[in-house]
Design a protein around this motif. Structure first.
Motif, short mmCIF file in Angstrom:
data_model
loop_
_atom_site.label_atom_id
_atom_site.label_comp_id
_atom_site.label_asym_id
_atom_site.label_seq_id
_atom_site.Cartn_x
_atom_site.Cartn_y
_atom_site.Cartn_z
N ARG A 18 0.41 -1.01 -0.11
CA ARG A 18 0.37 0.13 0.19
C ARG A 18 0.93 0.68 0.10
N ILE A 19 1.99 1.52 1.10
CA ILE A 19 2.93 2.08 0.68
C ILE A 19 4.35 2.43 0.07
N GLY A 20 4.22 1.06 -0.63
CA GLY A 20 6.00 0.86 -0.94
C GLY A 20 7.27 0.90 -0.06
N ILE A 21 8.05 0.94 -0.76
CA ILE A 21 9.16 0.49 0.44
C ILE A 21 9.50 2.05 1.56
N SER A 22 9.25 1.31 2.66
CA SER A 22 8.77 2.69 3.64
C SER A 22 10.43 3.30 4.18
N CYS A 23 10.26 4.46 4.77
CA CYS A 23 11.88 5.42 4.68
C CYS A 23 12.84 4.39 5.69
N ARG A 24 12.25 3.24 7.27
CA ARG A 24 13.00 2.60 7.67
C ARG A 24 13.00 1.29 6.78
N GLN A 25 13.03 1.09 5.89
CA GLN A 25 13.53 -0.08 4.51
C GLN A 25 13.86 1.15 3.41
N TRP A 26 14.38 1.84 3.16
CA TRP A 26 15.43 2.82 2.45
C TRP A 26 16.30 3.05 3.21
N LYS A 27 16.75 3.31 4.30
CA LYS A 27 17.55 3.46 5.98
C LYS A 27 18.72 2.18 5.13
N LEU A 28 18.13 1.22 5.70
CA LEU A 28 18.12 -0.53 5.34
C LEU A 28 19.08 -0.37 4.49
N ILE A 29 18.76 -0.24 3.28
CA ILE A 29 19.02 -0.47 2.27
C ILE A 29 20.51 0.41 1.91
N ASP A 30 20.61 1.74 2.35
CA ASP A 30 21.75 2.95 2.86
C ASP A 30 22.56 2.24 3.22
N THR A 31 22.15 1.55 4.28
CA THR A 31 23.53 1.20 4.99
C THR A 31 23.45 -0.74 4.83
N PHE A 32 22.71 -1.08 3.91
CA PHE A 32 23.76 -2.29 3.14
C PHE A 32 24.73 -1.94 1.79
#
Length: 59
Positions: A18-32
């Motif tokens: 419903r919302i796509g990638i969340s801010c929390r997930q973007w931070k996780l991706i960036d860290t990864f």
């Protein structure tokens, strides 16, 4: 079986449809991307709100 292990760390992200990638997930991706050594060989992240809705994972 060693031949089944990925050659590099893998991050799988399941956003809430419903919302796509969340801010929390973007931070996780960036860290990864910048620090993959901090992760297990395979990491699966599911947005907590996905548990409310039983939908197909897409695998």
């Amino acid at each position: 079986m060693e031949e089944l292990q990925p050659k590099a760390p893998v991050l799988m992200v399941r956003p809430d449809y419903r919302i796509g990638i969340s801010c929390r997930q973007w931070k996780l991706i960036d860290t990864f991307v910048h620090h993959p050594e901090q992760f297990d060989t395979v990491t699966f992240d599911m947005e907590p709100t996905c548990r409310i809705y039983d939908i197909h994972h897409g695998f």
